[in-house]
Design a protein around this motif. Sequence first.
Motif, short mmCIF file in Angstrom:
data_model
loop_
_atom_site.label_atom_id
_atom_site.label_comp_id
_atom_site.label_asym_id
_atom_site.label_seq_id
_atom_site.Cartn_x
_atom_site.Cartn_y
_atom_site.Cartn_z
N LYS A 6 0.83 -1.22 0.00
CA LYS A 6 0.00 0.00 0.00
C LYS A 6 0.86 1.26 0.00
O LYS A 6 0.49 2.28 -0.59
N LEU A 7 2.01 1.20 0.66
CA LEU A 7 2.89 2.37 0.74
C LEU A 7 3.45 2.76 -0.64
O LEU A 7 3.92 3.88 -0.83
N LEU A 8 3.39 1.84 -1.60
CA LEU A 8 3.91 2.11 -2.95
C LEU A 8 2.86 2.74 -3.86
O LEU A 8 3.18 3.14 -4.99
N SER A 9 1.62 2.84 -3.40
CA SER A 9 0.54 3.38 -4.23
C SER A 9 0.89 4.74 -4.81
O SER A 9 1.50 5.57 -4.14
N ASN A 10 0.51 4.94 -6.05
CA ASN A 10 0.73 6.18 -6.82
C ASN A 10 2.18 6.42 -7.20
O ASN A 10 2.50 7.48 -7.74
N SER A 11 3.05 5.47 -6.95
CA SER A 11 4.44 5.60 -7.37
C SER A 11 4.55 5.28 -8.86
O SER A 11 3.84 4.41 -9.37
N LEU A 12 5.45 5.98 -9.53
CA LEU A 12 5.73 5.67 -10.93
C LEU A 12 6.78 4.56 -10.99
O LEU A 12 7.66 4.49 -10.13
N LEU A 13 6.68 3.72 -12.02
CA LEU A 13 7.67 2.69 -12.26
C LEU A 13 8.42 3.04 -13.53
O LEU A 13 7.80 3.32 -14.56
N GLN A 14 9.74 3.02 -13.45
CA GLN A 14 10.56 3.40 -14.60
C GLN A 14 11.62 2.36 -14.90
O GLN A 14 12.00 1.58 -14.03
N ILE A 15 12.08 2.39 -16.15
CA ILE A 15 13.22 1.59 -16.57
C ILE A 15 14.19 2.53 -17.28
O ILE A 15 13.77 3.59 -17.77
N PRO A 16 15.46 2.18 -17.35
CA PRO A 16 16.41 3.03 -18.08
C PRO A 16 16.05 3.06 -19.57
O PRO A 16 15.57 2.05 -20.12
N PRO A 17 16.26 4.19 -20.25
CA PRO A 17 15.94 4.29 -21.68
C PRO A 17 16.58 3.21 -22.54
O PRO A 17 16.00 2.78 -23.53
N ASP A 18 17.78 2.72 -22.15
CA ASP A 18 18.44 1.70 -22.98
C ASP A 18 17.81 0.32 -22.82
O ASP A 18 18.18 -0.62 -23.52
N GLU A 19 16.82 0.17 -21.93
CA GLU A 19 16.16 -1.12 -21.75
C GLU A 19 14.77 -1.17 -22.40
O GLU A 19 14.07 -2.16 -22.26
N VAL A 20 14.38 -0.11 -23.11
CA VAL A 20 13.05 -0.13 -23.74
C VAL A 20 13.05 -1.07 -24.94
O VAL A 20 14.09 -1.30 -25.57
#
Length: 173
Positions: A72-86
């Motif tokens: 629940k503490l993670l709610s509304n957090s964005l999840l990202q990856i490095p651009p070189d992993e797209v």
Amino acid sequence: MTIGRVLGAWGVSGWVRVGPDTDDPRRFRRLSRVRLLPRHGRPQWLKVQGVHVDGQQVRLRFEGVASREAAKLLSNSLLQIPPDEVVPLPEGRYYRFQLLGLEVWTEDGRFLGRVTEILETGANDVLVVQGQGQEVLLPALRDVVRRVDLAGRRMEVALLPGLEEATGRTYAD
């Protein structure tokens, strides 16, 4: 690059529901780690321990997040990856992060500014270009965006009737 947002906890053992920011949620199955950007607090890298994808629904489990309360503490957090992993896109398609900051030039060599934002309108995206005391809104259509040079950080556009006149309009800062 943002790939989704934590919507809330799922179950009692630390799983979270994710709102994916991708046309293909199956991409989440290849994740080994993500950068969590919480609304409050410091960004951190989390190791992905479990992934469940069912259509457009994505659920993730992270190392060190073992309870519903912790999830629940993670709610509304964005999840990202490095651009070189797209995942590479087909020719002529671009991620938003790739277009932000590009210089925008007309076909006749006039500098309009830089892409500062991309608006989602439903019909098509709209590029917000700011520069030299003006803001220009360009539809992200093939008839308008003629060439994108990611390596050169440059975009060439054709101004459709009506857009040509709009580029002369100035706005106070």
